[in-house]
Enzyme design. Structure first.
Site, PDB file in Angstrom:
ATOM      1  N   GLY A 191      -5.032  -5.234   6.947  1.00 48.26           N
ATOM      2  CA  GLY A 191      -5.921  -4.319   7.093  1.00 48.26           C
ATOM      3  C   GLY A 191      -7.160  -4.683   8.259  1.00 48.26           C
ATOM      4  O   GLY A 191      -7.705  -3.871   8.738  1.00 48.26           O
TER       5      GLY A 191
ATOM      6  N   THR B 106      -0.124   0.984   6.796  1.00 45.28           N
ATOM      7  CA  THR B 106      -0.073  -0.087   5.784  1.00 45.28           C
ATOM      8  C   THR B 106       0.309  -1.348   6.590  1.00 45.28           C
ATOM      9  O   THR B 106       1.153  -1.536   7.659  1.00 45.28           O
ATOM     10  CB  THR B 106       1.103   0.041   4.819  1.00 45.28           C
ATOM     11  OG1 THR B 106       1.515  -1.416   4.254  1.00 45.28           O
ATOM     12  CG2 THR B 106       2.416   0.474   5.736  1.00 45.28           C
ATOM     13  N   GLY B 107      -0.587  -2.501   6.162  1.00 48.03           N
ATOM     14  CA  GLY B 107      -0.325  -3.687   7.019  1.00 48.03           C
ATOM     15  C   GLY B 107      -1.544  -4.256   6.933  1.00 48.03           C
ATOM     16  O   GLY B 107      -2.357  -4.426   5.919  1.00 48.03           O
TER      17      GLY B 107
ATOM     18  N   THR C 106       0.785  -1.157   0.062  1.00 49.80           N
ATOM     19  CA  THR C 106      -0.001  -0.122  -0.011  1.00 49.80           C
ATOM     20  C   THR C 106       0.915   1.227   0.074  1.00 49.80           C
ATOM     21  O   THR C 106       2.085   1.307   0.449  1.00 49.80           O
ATOM     22  CB  THR C 106      -0.805   0.016   1.295  1.00 49.80           C
ATOM     23  OG1 THR C 106      -1.817  -1.211   1.027  1.00 49.80           O
ATOM     24  CG2 THR C 106      -1.556   1.154   1.541  1.00 49.80           C
TER      25      THR C 106
ATOM     26  N   ARG D  38     -13.777  -8.214  -0.667  1.00 52.86           N
ATOM     27  CA  ARG D  38     -13.177  -7.629   0.653  1.00 52.86           C
ATOM     28  C   ARG D  38     -12.575  -6.150   0.374  1.00 52.86           C
ATOM     29  O   ARG D  38     -11.902  -5.741  -0.297  1.00 52.86           O
ATOM     30  CB  ARG D  38     -12.055  -8.672   0.962  1.00 52.86           C
ATOM     31  CG  ARG D  38     -11.100  -8.054   2.165  1.00 52.86           C
ATOM     32  CD  ARG D  38      -9.819  -7.411   1.981  1.00 52.86           C
ATOM     33  NE  ARG D  38      -9.126  -7.314   3.117  1.00 52.86           N
ATOM     34  CZ  ARG D  38      -8.186  -6.483   3.078  1.00 52.86           C
ATOM     35  NH1 ARG D  38      -7.644  -5.770   1.902  1.00 52.86           N
ATOM     36  NH2 ARG D  38      -7.110  -6.688   4.066  1.00 52.86           N
ATOM     37  N   VAL D  39     -12.830  -5.230   1.819  1.00 51.75           N
ATOM     38  CA  VAL D  39     -12.367  -4.057   1.737  1.00 51.75           C
ATOM     39  C   VAL D  39     -11.307  -4.023   3.011  1.00 51.75           C
ATOM     40  O   VAL D  39     -11.954  -4.367   3.945  1.00 51.75           O
ATOM     41  CB  VAL D  39     -13.432  -2.949   1.729  1.00 51.75           C
ATOM     42  CG1 VAL D  39     -12.708  -1.740   1.767  1.00 51.75           C
ATOM     43  CG2 VAL D  39     -14.080  -3.089   0.435  1.00 51.75           C
ATOM     44  N   GLY D  40     -10.248  -3.516   2.842  1.00 50.33           N
ATOM     45  CA  GLY D  40      -9.522  -3.519   4.111  1.00 50.33           C
ATOM     46  C   GLY D  40      -9.561  -2.078   4.620  1.00 50.33           C
ATOM     47  O   GLY D  40     -10.457  -1.362   4.619  1.00 50.33           O
ATOM     48  N   ASP D  41      -8.377  -1.403   5.306  1.00 54.51           N
ATOM     49  CA  ASP D  41      -8.361  -0.295   6.231  1.00 54.51           C
ATOM     50  C   ASP D  41      -8.263   0.825   5.233  1.00 54.51           C
ATOM     51  O   ASP D  41      -8.588   1.938   5.443  1.00 54.51           O
ATOM     52  CB  ASP D  41      -7.321  -0.482   7.210  1.00 54.51           C
ATOM     53  CG  ASP D  41      -6.002  -0.567   6.512  1.00 54.51           C
ATOM     54  OD1 ASP D  41      -5.847  -1.552   5.762  1.00 54.51           O
ATOM     55  OD2 ASP D  41      -4.883  -0.037   6.590  1.00 54.51           O
TER      56      ASP D  41
END
Ligand code: ASP
Length: 353
Positions: free
Chosen positions: A261, A258-259, A208, A236-239
Site C-alpha cells: 500500500g 492490491t499490493g 485485499t 497504519r493506513v494503506g492505500d
C-alpha cells in the site's frame, strides 16, 4: 494528448459499444454490464493448498454471480460493487472482513472505500474494528454523511447512528492469519538478534478484495476493502481506503488496487491509471500496465490491480506470482483465475494482459 471527439466515437464503435447519447433528451443506449473483482495479489503458489485454492475460487465465483445479479436487474454499478465485496469480506479466504490480517498488537483494523464514477461521490473508512462489512459502512459515509472518510472510533459512532450491526472483534479472527502474525514477529526477532535488516517480504499477505463494475446505463464504480498488512503498527493506513490510491472511478475508468500500500499511496496508483486514460488517451490496458508494472516496481513496490473502461474493456495486471481475480459479463458466466498461467480461464478476447 486528449482524444478528439471523433476518435472517441471511433473507439466506441470499434469496441462494439453503442455510442453515447449526444443530446439531453435522448436516453443513453444500454451497454452490456460487466463486473471485475480481485481477492488480492499475494498469491504464493507453494503456500496455497488445493482446498484453499478451491475455496477461494468458489468465493470469487459467488461474488461475481451476486454482484452480476444486481447489474442484470438494472441496479447501478455501485450496488454491484458493494454486493460483490460484501461476499468477499464474509469469506475467510481473503484479507478483508473475516480473515483480515493482524496488527502487531494482535487486532484486526479494517479499511474500505468506494467511488461512483458518474458523480465522483466517494466514501471511505479506516481502522474500524467491529463492523462486519466495512464496505457497507463506506457506502453509508458516502450516502448519509457530509464527509468522504471517517476513521476509528468516530467511524464506529457514525455506524451506530446509522443502525449498522456490530460484531465482536473475534468474528474477524482466523488461525491462518494469526500464524502469519506469529511468523512475522519471529522473523523480526530473528533479524534483530542477527543485527540484520528485516526481510521485506509482505508479498504473502496481500489479500485485499476489490471490485469495479459497469452498469447498463454506462456508469462505472469501484471499491476496495482490506485488513491492511500483517504486523502493521501505530494506526497504519494503506492505500485501500484512500480515494485515488487504492480506489478510483470516473466517467471513463474504474480501478481497484492490491499490493504494497505504501507504494500505491506514493504513486496515487488508481487515479494515475485513470489520468493516463483521460489525459494521455491511453487504452485501459496500457495505462494499468504503466502504473502497476512500471511505476510501482520502479519505486520498489509490487502488487496488482483491476481496471475497467466505459467501453467494457478491462485489464488485470500484476507482478506477483498470482492474483485472485475474475470477471462476469453479459452471459452471466463467472471467469475465475488465481495463478499467472490461468489465462485461458479468463477468456482472453475481452481481457488484455
Ligand atoms: N494494499 C493493501 C494495504 O497496503 C494490502 C493488500 O493489497 O493486501 O493495506
Amino acid at each position: 494528448m486528449r482524444l478528439s471527439s471523433l476518435s472517441i466515437l471511433c473507439a466506441f464503435a470499434m469496441a462494439g459499444v453503442s455510442m453515447p447519447a449526444m443530446a439531453a433528451d435522448v436516453p443513453p443506449a444500454p451497454v452490456d454490464p460487466v463486473l471485475v473483482i480481485h481477492g488480492g495479489a499475494g498469491v504464493v503458489r507453494t503456500g496455497l493448498s488445493d482446498a484453499e485454492a478451491a475455496a477461494a475460487r468458489d468465493a470469487l465465483a459467488r461474488a461475481l454471480r451476486i454482484g452480476h445479479a444486481q447489474l442484470r436487474d438494472g441496479r447501478p454499478a455501485l450496488d454491484a460493487v458493494v454486493a460483490a465485496i460484501t461476499v468477499l469480506e464474509d469469506d475467510p479466504s481473503f484479507n478483508a472482513g473475516r480473515g483480515a490480517v493482524f496488527t502487531r498488537e494482535g487486532r484486526n483494523e479494517l479499511d474500505a472505500s468506494l467511488m461512483d464514477g458518474a458523480t465522483r461521490a466517494a466514501g471511505a473508512v479506516a481502522g474500524v474494528r467491529r463492523i462486519r462489512n466495512p464496505i457497507q459502512l463506506a457506502r453509508h459515509v458516502m450516502d448519509d454523511s457530509p464527509h468522504v472518510m471517517l476513521v476509528g472510533e468516530g467511524a464506529e459512532t457514525f455506524a451506530q447512528a446509522q443502525g449498522m450491526p456490530f460484531v465482536d472483534p473475534a468474528w474477524f479472527h482466523t488461525e491462518k492469519r494469526w500464524e502469519q502474525l506469529q511468523k512475522a514477529r519471529s522473523d523480526a526477532d530473528a533479524a534483530r538478534n542477527a543485527h540484520a535488516a528485516v526481510a521485506d517480504d509482505p508479498l504473502r499477505y496481500f489479500g485485499t478484495v476489490g471490485a469495479v463494475a459497469l452498469d447498463a446505463s454506462g456508469a462505472l464504480a469501484a471499491g476496495t476493502s482490506t485488513g491492511g498488512m500483517t504486523d502493521k503498527r501505530w494506526g497504519r493506513v494503506g492505500d485501500a481506503p484512500v480515494i485515488g490510491a487504492g480506489t478510483w472511478a470516473d466517467a471513463r475508468c474504474a480501478v481497484s488496487g492490491t499490493g504494497w500500500g505504501e507504494f500505491y499511496l506514493r504513486t496515487a496508483a488508481a487515479h494515475a491509471i485513470c489520468s493516463r486514460v483521460e489525459l494521455l488517451g491511453e487504452g485501459i490496458e496500457a495505462a494499468a500496465e504503466a502504473v502497476i508494472n512500471v511505476d510501482i516496481p520502479a519505486l520498489g513496490g509490487n502488487g496488482g490491480a483491476i481496471a475497467l473502461g466505459a467501453d467494457g474493456r478491462m485489464a488485470l495486471p500484476f507482478n506477483t506470482e498470482g492474483m485472485y481475480r475474475g470477471w462476469i459479463g453479459a452471459d452471466g458466466i463467472p471467469h475465475v483465475a488465481i495463478g499467472r498461467d490461468d489465462v485461458e480461464a479468463m477468456a482472453p478476447e475481452r481481457v488484455d494482459r
